[in-house]
Design an enzyme around this catalytic site. Structure first.
Site, PDB file in Angstrom:
ATOM      1  N   HIS A 122       0.776  -1.118  -0.069  1.00 58.40           N
ATOM      2  CA  HIS A 122      -0.104  -0.133   0.021  1.00 58.40           C
ATOM      3  C   HIS A 122       0.890   1.050  -0.048  1.00 58.40           C
ATOM      4  O   HIS A 122       1.954   1.230   0.570  1.00 58.40           O
ATOM      5  CB  HIS A 122      -0.704  -0.009   1.283  1.00 58.40           C
ATOM      6  N   ASP A 151       3.042  -4.715   7.944  1.00 54.32           N
ATOM      7  CA  ASP A 151       1.668  -3.922   8.095  1.00 54.32           C
ATOM      8  C   ASP A 151       0.631  -4.989   8.034  1.00 54.32           C
ATOM      9  O   ASP A 151       0.392  -5.740   7.086  1.00 54.32           O
ATOM     10  CB  ASP A 151       1.756  -3.125   6.419  1.00 54.32           C
ATOM     11  N   GLN A 205      -4.498  -5.302   6.793  1.00 55.39           N
ATOM     12  CA  GLN A 205      -5.542  -6.518   5.995  1.00 55.39           C
ATOM     13  C   GLN A 205      -5.357  -7.638   6.590  1.00 55.39           C
ATOM     14  O   GLN A 205      -6.404  -8.303   5.932  1.00 55.39           O
ATOM     15  CB  GLN A 205      -4.981  -6.156   4.323  1.00 55.39           C
ATOM     16  N   LYS A 261     -10.429  -1.789  10.665  1.00 54.00           N
ATOM     17  CA  LYS A 261     -10.534  -3.028   9.687  1.00 54.00           C
ATOM     18  C   LYS A 261     -11.019  -3.982  10.380  1.00 54.00           C
ATOM     19  O   LYS A 261     -11.292  -5.248   9.808  1.00 54.00           O
ATOM     20  CB  LYS A 261      -9.046  -3.103   9.008  1.00 54.00           C
ATOM     21  N   CYS A 290      -4.992   2.435  -3.812  1.00 55.63           N
ATOM     22  CA  CYS A 290      -3.543   2.893  -3.089  1.00 55.63           C
ATOM     23  C   CYS A 290      -2.366   1.884  -3.356  1.00 55.63           C
ATOM     24  O   CYS A 290      -1.498   1.729  -2.312  1.00 55.63           O
ATOM     25  CB  CYS A 290      -3.781   3.074  -1.803  1.00 55.63           C
TER      26      CYS A 290
END
Length: 403
Positions: A121, A198, A201, A224, A361
């Site tokens: 991202h 990260d 997600q 999320k 993104c």
């Protein structure tokens, strides 16, 4: 199996209509929906104990402080961090990444190398580019394959004693690819490099154990995970968080202040300058409790079944191509030959179906496939096969109208 009818009743927004049609929400990769129990926690805070934290002896301040720190402990236990003070509450994944990038910009030397993956991202690309520009470090990229997986063989070739930092998402937001982060972390550590993952997600679908992973930093956003927007976490190993300089100055992050010199507070307050999103932090803790009450094994089984069902149905449509076919979570990015993804998304919206269109993104991924973007349907445990059937009919209708 989950009682989907009962679970859907937990989410008030799923009862609404869009353009006269029942809402079908397939944009969970952008933000998940919020259950009543989290909404109630937000209302309860502002109705009953709205006050600043860590600074007051009065009852409201003490109640708010206790609730906020209880949430930190809930999050610590969820991710299995060794200490609660290794959980820094932030404004979200983007701020968490920037805290680490800002800190390392003063620790890197010219010629040091930093590795990111091609699946990132923008928020896990741009901060590292800015960091490298400040430090004179070199940014290198792990290439991707046609199926949306990373070329780990080429990652092996990149690693050297010059490698200081490696950054990779746990799950690709654009494709849903689950990256082999255990391998990525282990290989980096053999060269003495630190790793930031990260997890924005991944965490709606996977329950990571940061100690078992031996990851140096792990970043997440609450929204999320059925929580509110504007709050997230930076997990970092104690010794590394103590090594990094503060991200910003202000109240809360200080020990003593004089006009001659300021000394900083210990963890976690060193990185939590100013009044935080108190309500958001408390609600994040409630959201973590909610997801654990459903159970991540149940979530994974349900979403895997939905993913397989939607994939099979979509592939019956002539001219439809799915991008990212390696091991993944419940994300399907697709295009129909000769039709712009925005046009498909617009028609689906008129039929009450929320999907994402564009580059998500993640422009480097779209450049790799030589496409302007995709239609992304991202599924959650509160979605149903019936909703997928309606989406399939809508995509077929859009194709007929736009061809």
């Amino acid at each position: 199996m989950l009682d989907i009818k009962k679970i859907r009743a937990d989410f008030p927004i799923l009862k609404r209509k869009v353009h006269g049609k029942p809402l079908i929400y397939f944009d969970n990769g952008a933000t998940s929906q919020t259950p009543t129990v989290v909404i109630d926690a937000i209302i309860d805070y502002y109705s009953n104990y709205n006050a600043n934290i860590h600074r007051g002896v009065h009852t409201l301040s003490q109640e708010a402080t206790d609730k906020y720190e209880e949430a930190r402990i809930k999050i610590q236990k969820h991710f299995n961090a060794k200490h609660a003070y290794e959980i820094i509450l932030t404004a979200g994944t983007t701020e968490s990444v920037n805290i680490v990038a800002s800190g390392f910009s003063s620790l890197l030397q010219e010629g040091d190398e930093v590795i990111v993956s091609a699946l990132e991202h923008h928020s896990n690309i741009v901060p590292w580019q800015m960091m490298c520009e400040k430090a004179g470090a070199i940014l290198r990229v792990i290439p991707m394959d046609e199926d949306g997986s990373l070329r780990i063989d080429l990652y092996d070739e990149m690693l050297s004693n010059k490698t200081k930092l490696v950054f990779c998402n746990h799950v690709s937001n654009a494709l849903g690819t689950i990256n082999p982060i255990e391998t990525i972390i282990d290989k980096a550590h053999k060269f003495g490099a630190y790793v930031l993952i990260d997890g924005a997600q991944a965490c709606p679908h996977i329950k990571p154990d940061v100690q078992a992973l031996d990851v140096d930093f792990y970043v997440v956003s609450a929204h999320k995970m059925c929580g509110p927007t504007g709050v997230g976490i930076l997990y970092g190993k104690q010794e590394l968080l103590e090594k990094l300089p503060p991200y910003q100055g202000g109240g809360e992050m200080i020990d003593t202040v004089t006009f001659e010199k300021t000394t900083y507070a210990g963890l976690p307050h060193k990185f939590e300058a100013g009044t935080p999103n108190i309500c958001g932090g408390i609600a994040f803790g409630v959201a973590v409790d909610y997801m654990n009450s459903i159970g991540f094994e149940n979530i994974q089984k349900t979403e895997h079944e939905l993913l397989n069902y939607a994939t099979e149905k979509l592939l019956t449509i002539d001219g439809l191509k799915i991008y990212g076919t390696s091991t993944k979570t419940s994300v399907i990015s697709f295009n129909i030959e000769g039709i712009h993804p925005y046009d498909i998304g617009s028609i689906l919206d008129k039929l009450g179906i929320a999907v994402r269109t564009g580059h998500h993104c993640a422009q480097p991924i779209m450049d790799f496939y030589r496409i302007p973007g995709t239609v992304r349907a991202s599924l959650s445990f509160y979605n149903t096969k019936e909703e997928i059937d309606i989406m399939i009919e809508a995509v077929q209708k859009a194709k007929m109208m736009l061809s």
